[in-house]
Design an enzyme around this catalytic site. Structure first.
Site, PDB file in Angstrom:
ATOM      1  N   GLU A 102     -30.724  72.627 -27.447  1.00  0.00           N
ATOM      2  CA  GLU A 102     -32.087  72.160 -27.235  1.00  0.00           C
ATOM      3  C   GLU A 102     -32.771  72.758 -26.008  1.00  0.00           C
ATOM      4  OE1 GLU A 102     -32.221  67.952 -25.937  1.00  0.00           O
ATOM      5  OE2 GLU A 102     -30.082  67.832 -26.361  1.00  0.00           O
ATOM      6  N   GLU A 136     -34.729  71.323 -30.900  1.00  0.00           N
ATOM      7  CA  GLU A 136     -33.363  70.791 -30.834  1.00  0.00           C
ATOM      8  C   GLU A 136     -32.764  70.634 -32.231  1.00  0.00           C
ATOM      9  OE1 GLU A 136     -33.099  66.740 -29.281  1.00  0.00           O
ATOM     10  OE2 GLU A 136     -30.959  67.013 -28.864  1.00  0.00           O
ATOM     11  N   HIS A 195     -38.069  62.016 -20.896  1.00  0.00           N
ATOM     12  CA  HIS A 195     -37.775  60.811 -21.678  1.00  0.00           C
ATOM     13  C   HIS A 195     -39.007  59.910 -21.724  1.00  0.00           C
ATOM     14  CE1 HIS A 195     -33.092  61.198 -21.305  1.00  0.00           C
ATOM     15  NE2 HIS A 195     -33.615  62.013 -22.192  1.00  0.00           N
ATOM     16  N   HIS A 232     -33.094  70.533 -17.645  1.00  0.00           N
ATOM     17  CA  HIS A 232     -31.968  69.877 -18.318  1.00  0.00           C
ATOM     18  C   HIS A 232     -30.972  70.895 -18.861  1.00  0.00           C
ATOM     19  CE1 HIS A 232     -33.670  70.776 -22.310  1.00  0.00           C
ATOM     20  NE2 HIS A 232     -34.835  70.329 -21.870  1.00  0.00           N
ATOM     21  N   TYR A 280     -41.374  72.962 -19.896  1.00  0.00           N
ATOM     22  CA  TYR A 280     -42.292  71.848 -19.627  1.00  0.00           C
ATOM     23  C   TYR A 280     -43.212  72.223 -18.470  1.00  0.00           C
ATOM     24  CZ  TYR A 280     -38.236  70.102 -22.061  1.00  0.00           C
ATOM     25  OH  TYR A 280     -37.200  69.977 -22.949  1.00  0.00           O
ATOM     26  N   ASP A 337     -30.065  63.761 -33.673  1.00  0.00           N
ATOM     27  CA  ASP A 337     -30.879  63.921 -32.458  1.00  0.00           C
ATOM     28  C   ASP A 337     -31.639  65.238 -32.540  1.00  0.00           C
ATOM     29  OD1 ASP A 337     -31.900  64.094 -29.875  1.00  0.00           O
ATOM     30  OD2 ASP A 337     -29.961  64.461 -28.925  1.00  0.00           O
ATOM     31  N   ASP A 339     -36.027  32.608 -25.291  1.00  0.00           N
ATOM     32  CA  ASP A 339     -34.841  32.420 -26.129  1.00  0.00           C
ATOM     33  C   ASP A 339     -34.686  33.533 -27.170  1.00  0.00           C
ATOM     34  OD1 ASP A 339     -37.030  31.732 -27.563  1.00  0.00           O
ATOM     35  OD2 ASP A 339     -36.220  29.868 -28.375  1.00  0.00           O
ATOM     36  N   HIS A 384     -25.605  60.770 -26.562  1.00  0.00           N
ATOM     37  CA  HIS A 384     -24.894  61.612 -25.589  1.00  0.00           C
ATOM     38  C   HIS A 384     -23.438  61.171 -25.708  1.00  0.00           C
ATOM     39  CE1 HIS A 384     -28.952  61.830 -23.297  1.00  0.00           C
ATOM     40  NE2 HIS A 384     -28.899  62.676 -24.292  1.00  0.00           N
ATOM     41  N   ASP A 406     -38.977  63.863 -30.485  1.00  0.00           N
ATOM     42  CA  ASP A 406     -37.521  63.898 -30.302  1.00  0.00           C
ATOM     43  C   ASP A 406     -37.013  62.561 -30.824  1.00  0.00           C
ATOM     44  OD1 ASP A 406     -34.903  63.836 -29.472  1.00  0.00           O
ATOM     45  OD2 ASP A 406     -35.304  64.438 -27.407  1.00  0.00           O
ATOM     46  N   ARG A 457     -39.868  71.654 -26.843  1.00  0.00           N
ATOM     47  CA  ARG A 457     -38.404  71.645 -26.972  1.00  0.00           C
ATOM     48  C   ARG A 457     -38.097  71.802 -28.458  1.00  0.00           C
ATOM     49  NH1 ARG A 457     -37.389  67.482 -24.200  1.00  0.00           N
ATOM     50  NH2 ARG A 457     -37.206  65.831 -25.741  1.00  0.00           N
ATOM     51  N   HIS A 474     -25.496  68.760 -25.615  1.00  0.00           N
ATOM     52  CA  HIS A 474     -24.497  67.733 -25.292  1.00  0.00           C
ATOM     53  C   HIS A 474     -23.704  67.412 -26.547  1.00  0.00           C
ATOM     54  CE1 HIS A 474     -27.330  64.926 -27.259  1.00  0.00           C
ATOM     55  NE2 HIS A 474     -28.275  65.559 -26.588  1.00  0.00           N
TER      56      HIS A 474
HETATM   57  N1  GLY Z   1     -32.835  62.575 -27.253  1.00  0.00           N
HETATM   58  C1  GLY Z   1     -32.171  62.779 -26.034  1.00  0.00           C
HETATM   59  C2  GLY Z   1     -31.639  64.132 -25.946  1.00  0.00           C
HETATM   60  O1  GLY Z   1     -32.101  65.023 -26.623  1.00  0.00           O
HETATM   61  O2  GLY Z   1     -30.699  64.386 -25.251  1.00  0.00           O
HETATM   62 MN    MN Z   2     -33.150  64.751 -28.427  1.00  0.00          MN
HETATM   63 MN    MN Z   3     -30.250  65.829 -27.361  1.00  0.00          MN
END
Ligand code: GLY
Ligand code: MN
Ligand code: MN
Length: 437
Positions: free
Chosen positions: A384, A408, A243, A350, A388, A271, A40, A361, A260, A406, A354
């Site tokens: 970003e 970003e 991710h 990637h 890797y 982000d 619940d 996103h 991240d 990374r 974005h």
């Molecule tokens: N945190 C997800 C991205 O960087 O797109």
């Molecule tokens: Mn990110």
């Molecule tokens: Mn991002």
């Protein structure tokens, strides 16, 4: 449920602007029901971004109907008051208080939607609604459309034209106004505080989970509502999973740590990714690769301005990263062929960034007329680049295996260039090493 921290007139103004775009049409947005976590207990509820964007209303199981130019333009269908449920789960507005507090033209019980909706839709020519999103609502909307058609029997009028509501609102949301820019700057400021708290806390032996806990504590202490997305707290090889969600391993001496993460502030996201050594000091290999990625990220940022496309920034990034991969012995062969065959995807799978806004996103078209979309003032993007190298990659030089990096940042596009709204979060090697020591 409570009223948002935001002046309700903000939502009224947005509806006024939207009204100009869809005269003679109706828009329907739905707020999904709560989702069971176990037995619940429900998952924490977060209103749909478009629903919130136009109403400020955060209760589940609600429907918003907007009909610019009609006598009642803005109508909310909401849950009834229910004293017993409210004792357990908290306050509900109910129709009467919803109309008054959220300044809509009418509010009804959600139980009345089936009866009232066809009469509302009979007055318009076109409906903006996103099918196949919240499946349980599709059959309710289909029924309303059928009943609308029945109301117009013998008039010769056919089905309402349907267009996609999320695309419509995505195009509205992609350009941020001054209020939204301020929310995003505030989210970035909170993120700066939280990222630097993690830099202070990290040390060999600490669990990723504890760092995640400190991050959440830090953003909450500064007024964030929640994380903007599930934060990634990844040490060593975990950072090579894009991710990574477990966040439960021990950070070890000699490894890099990739974070991240970002807060959501009044429904606006930050982000940011940073990568640095767990023990505070980059090894020679780590330093060499990090420095090249940093230079690359900075040269991409320098190019970001109106008229540029993310597509071209990605091309530039791929070219630079293939140089790096060749220099480091990750790839072998001829650069142009490696790019044509997309061999770089093995280490950079990637995009360069974005749209960013209420959704991490964020919505908004990425191509227009089949062509990559040009950046415009008021857009917010992430930049970003990353690299890797999984531990299991026997083709990679041994010293580089298990390294995920990374970097970003979040950029607001201005008239002539960009404003890096997350620039206060350290990323230069010397700044990081100072902070970490
Ligand atoms: N945190 C997800 C991205 O960087 O797109
Ligand atoms: Mn990110
Ligand atoms: Mn991002």
């Amino acid at each position: 449920m409570r009223k948002p921290n935001v002046d309700i007139n903000v939502f009224i103004e947005r509806r006024k602007q939207l009204a100009q775009l869809i005269p003679g049409s109706a828009l329907i947005l739905t707020a999904h029901p709560e989702y069971i976590r176990n037995n619940d207990v429900f998952h924490a509820y977060r209103q749909d971004s478009n629903f919130y964007y136009l109403t400020g209303f955060e209760e589940p199981e609600s429907i918003f109907v907007f009909r610019p130019g009609c006598e009642k333009e803005s109508i909310l269908f909401v849950r009834n008051k229910d004293i017993e449920r409210e004792t357990w789960d908290g306050f509900r507005y109910g129709p009467e208080a919803t109309q008054k507090e959220f300044k809509v033209d009418a509010a009804y019980s959600i139980d009345k939607f089936e009866e009232i909706a066809p009469k509302l839709l009979a007055e318009v020519d076109k409906l903006y609604y996103r099918f196949f999103y919240f499946k349980e609502y599709d059959s309710i909307i289909e029924k309303a459309l059928l009943d609308t058609k029945d109301l117009k029997r013998r008039s010769g009028v056919g089905n309402l034209t349907i267009a996609d509501s999320y695309q419509l609102l995505g195009e509205k949301r992609i350009i941020k106004d001054e209020f939204e820019k301020d929310q995003m700057r505030k989210a970035a400021e909170i993120n700066t505080f939280a990222h630097t708290q993690i830099m202070k806390a990290i040390k060999p032996g600490i669990n990723e989970r504890e760092l995640h806990g400190i991050f959440i504590q830090s953003i909450m202490s500064q007024g964030a509502t929640r994380e903007a997305y599930g934060g990634i707290f990844a040490s060593g090889n975990n950072a090579t999973t894009l991710h990574y969600v477990f966040n439960d391993q021990i950070c070890k001496e000699g490894e890099l740590f990739l974070i991240d993460a970002g807060p959501e502030y009044n429904y606006y996201a930050s982000d940011v990714t940073r990568t640095y050594p767990v023990n505070g000091k980059f090894s020679d290999d780590q330093k060499r690769i990090y420095e090249r990625l940093l230079q690359l990220q900075k040269s991409v940022i320098e190019q970001v301005k109106p008229g540029i496309t993310m597509f071209n920034l990605q091309k530039f990034t791929i070219s630079s990263l293939v140089d790096l991969m060749l220099d480091e012995g990750l790839l072998k062969g001829i650069k142009d062929e490696l790019i044509m065959n997309m061999d770089y995807l093995k280490y950079y799978p990637h995009g360069i960034g974005h749209w960013l806004g209420m959704d991490v996103h964020d919505s908004g078209l990425t191509t227009i007329g089949g062509e990559p979309r040009q950046l415009e003032p008021g857009m917010v993007v992430t930049i970003e680049p990353g690299l890797y190298i999984p531990e299991s990659d026997k083709d990679a030089p041994k010293a580089l295996r298990g390294m995920g990096i990374r970097i970003e940042d979040n950029l607001l596009i201005t008239e002539n260039g960009n404003e890096v709204i997350t620039e206060k979060i350290p990323k230069e090697i010397s700044d990081l090493e100072n902070f970490l020591s």
